[in-house]
Design a protein around this motif. Structure first.
Motif, PDB file in Angstrom:
ATOM      1  N   GLU A 183       2.081 -33.138  22.164  1.00 27.30           N
ATOM      2  CA  GLU A 183       2.983 -33.401  21.044  1.00 27.30           C
ATOM      3  C   GLU A 183       4.037 -32.311  20.921  1.00 27.30           C
ATOM      4  N   VAL A 184       3.636 -31.074  21.162  1.00 28.67           N
ATOM      5  CA  VAL A 184       4.607 -29.976  21.134  1.00 28.67           C
ATOM      6  C   VAL A 184       5.630 -30.165  22.250  1.00 28.67           C
ATOM      7  N   TYR A 185       5.152 -30.517  23.442  1.00 32.56           N
ATOM      8  CA  TYR A 185       6.071 -30.736  24.552  1.00 32.56           C
ATOM      9  C   TYR A 185       7.008 -31.916  24.288  1.00 32.56           C
ATOM     10  N   ASN A 186       6.530 -32.925  23.596  1.00 30.22           N
ATOM     11  CA  ASN A 186       7.393 -34.058  23.258  1.00 30.22           C
ATOM     12  C   ASN A 186       8.579 -33.600  22.409  1.00 30.22           C
ATOM     13  N   LEU A 187       8.315 -32.706  21.454  1.00 28.42           N
ATOM     14  CA  LEU A 187       9.391 -32.172  20.620  1.00 28.42           C
ATOM     15  C   LEU A 187      10.350 -31.331  21.460  1.00 28.42           C
ATOM     16  N   ILE A 188       9.786 -30.491  22.337  1.00 30.27           N
ATOM     17  CA  ILE A 188      10.616 -29.631  23.185  1.00 30.27           C
ATOM     18  C   ILE A 188      11.540 -30.466  24.060  1.00 30.27           C
ATOM     19  N   ILE A 189      10.983 -31.504  24.680  1.00 32.10           N
ATOM     20  CA  ILE A 189      11.782 -32.356  25.563  1.00 32.10           C
ATOM     21  C   ILE A 189      12.887 -33.056  24.785  1.00 32.10           C
TER      22      ILE A 189
END
Length: 518
Positions: A183-189
């Motif tokens: 979920e954190v990576y989804n925001l970063i992307i």
């Protein structure tokens, strides 16, 4: 994060009480987040403030303690008479003895969420006034790049994180649970993708602000961490057409005259010429030198770094020995302070020598130190160096790695060898093998030589699955060299691949959970 949150809550409480006691209207003379942004310049100042927060995240003692001293690149000078809490805790990080009470790793967490908060304020209020499209895209793109960069740094060191898609304004919005790593990576992307779409291509000389090239390099790095190699290839290849290039000599990339130059993709800005120099200077090299009452022989400036905690981020012999013969990066990255240690483990330098082929003469000690961030300056502790986050050389190495991981070794070689040709001054050291396993090891080794002391090594070892094997083997060698190391040091397990969530945050927010093993 806590300081900003408290401020917001205090402001909200004050406004609520004021309205109840006096009027239902807000005093127009009071500056609040709701009425601060009136002009484009107000947003530009806020963006500058967000960039400023990155200094504590990417260029601080916690940054190099966690990014380099945690790895096989650097160690520390042991001083038996200095067992202050900060010193012991910093050494504990290097020795894999840190715990949730360690006081050297929380500054990275705090700086990361301060950065996120600063970016969120801009993102939340971007539509408070009408801005020209170009200005809005630039401001919003920079804010999203900064937020993505902060979350990317934190997720790799701590794992799952609290996600703040907007600045929290209530206690319920502030104290939230950790989201999953994905979920954190989804925001970063999402943020990095938006930033790349909104920001313009670099123009040289650069201003130091984020560009499309910086956003795409960040996105490529993110995809590499997620092992989405085809996506990494797509975005990184775009960067190669944006006018970046390698300086002819490796050391040129770090010269003050070349700050924000054609090899720079993104770097943290420092400027001693600003009105408040102590807030705008870079002096990390003084932490990396041996403890000296007088640093003049090494730095050209008389400065006492015994009391300012020198003796850290010392290049290891393991790193020095890893450089191939003829690799010019060794001499450009590391130098030797020659002199003697006294009975209290403080150093007196008598000369600075090249590390290449160095052997200490009788009666002298050769203490290596990172040289690449030491340049002419006039005030101790203020070198005016910027701090590199992404250089074009890393973009090329990331691209080479992404191709190799897709079994495109032949396509990877030109990007890898562009970096090597510069390092060796010619093409004689170019790699010709296209075997995936051979190239995988070669690229990791190349990253170590190229990016030494730029806080990449620990993250590289974790990302490539080599941290446990490499660091346990390194620990065995360290214990042979240094009798002061405790028996339990360098016991590197899966749990040690992440750092503990700061205990103060756990106590403050009951919804936070601790990483396993801490």
């Amino acid at each position: 994060m806590k300081k900003i949150t408290y401020f917001i809550l205090i402001v909200l409480s004050f406004l609520e009480l004021s309205c109840k006691k006096f009027l239902d209207e807000t005093n127009p003379n009071n500056i609040t987040l709701g009425n601060y942004f009136k002009t484009e310049n107000d947003f530009n100042l806020a963006v500058n403030g967000a960039y400023n927060q990155l200094r504590g995240l990417y260029n601080s003692r916690s940054a190099w303690t966690m990014g380099e001293m945690r790895s096989d690149n650097t160690h520390y000078d042991y001083k038996s008479s200095d067992q202050a809490v900060a010193t012991v805790n910093r050494c504990a990080v290097a020795d894999f003895l840190d715990d949730k009470f360690n006081n050297q790793t929380p500054p990275k967490w705090n700086a990361g969420f301060n950065t996120i908060s600063a970016a969120n304020v801009i993102i939340d209020h971007i539509d408070d006034i009408t801005l020209p499209d170009a200005s809005r895209n630039s401001i919003l793109g920079q804010a999203k790049f900064i937020r993505a960069l902060a979350y990317f740094d934190l997720v790799r060191y701590y794992g799952g994180l609290p996600i703040y898609p907007r600045a929290p304004l209530t206690r319920a919005e502030t104290y939230v649970a950790r989201s999953s790593v994905q979920e954190v990576y989804n925001l970063i992307i999402a943020d990095a993708t938006d930033a790349a779409a909104m920001l313009g291509a670099p123009a040289f000389p650069q201003t130091g602000r984020a560009t499309k090239g910086a956003a795409l390099t960040l996105l490529g790095d993110v995809y590499m961490s997620l092992k989405k190699y085809d996506l990494a290839e797509q975005v990184l290849k775009q960067v190669t057409g944006m006018g970046y290039t390698l300086f002819p000599n490796y050391g040129d990339a770090f010269q003050l005259a070349n700050k924000n130059g054609r090899e720079s993709v993104f770097e943290i800005q420092f400027n001693t010429a600003l009105a408040v120099p102590q807030a705008n200077v870079e002096g990390s090299v003084y932490n990396f030198l041996p403890r000296m009452v007088n640093t003049t022989v090494v730095t050209g400036v008389n400065f006492n770094n015994v009391t300012t905690v020198g003796g850290f981020n010392t290049p290891t012999q393991d790193l020095i020995s890893s450089y191939e013969a003829g690799d010019q990066r060794l001499d450009a990255s590391i130098a030797i302070a020659e002199g003697t240690f006294n009975a209290t483990d403080d150093f007196t330098a008598t000369a600075v020598k090249s590390v290449v082929g160095y052997t200490a003469p009788a009666g002298k000690v050769g203490r290596p130190f990172p040289k690449k961030f030491l340049h002419t300056h006039t005030i101790g502790g203020q070198t005016n160096d910027n701090w590199p986050v992404y250089r074009y050389a890393e973009t090329l190495l990331l691209l080479a790695e992404s191709l190799n991981e897709q079994n495109k070794g032949g396509e990877a070689l030109p990007y890898l060898n562009a970096v090597r040709s510069r390092a060796f001054g010619n093409a004689t050291a170019n790699i010709t093998s296209t075997d995936q396993t051979v190239l995988r090891a070669a690229i990791l080794k190349e990253r170590r030589a190229e990016l030494a002391f730029e806080n990449k090594r620990w993250l590289d070892l974790v990302r490539t699955g080599n941290a446990i094997t490499v660091m346990n083997a390194f620990g065995v060698k360290q214990k042979v060299l240094y009798s002061y190391l405790q028996t339990g040091s360098y016991n590197v397990t899966q749990n040690r691949l992440l750092f503990p969530i700061p205990n103060a945050e756990i106590l403050l927010n009951e919804k936070l959970t601790q990483n396993e093993g801490y």
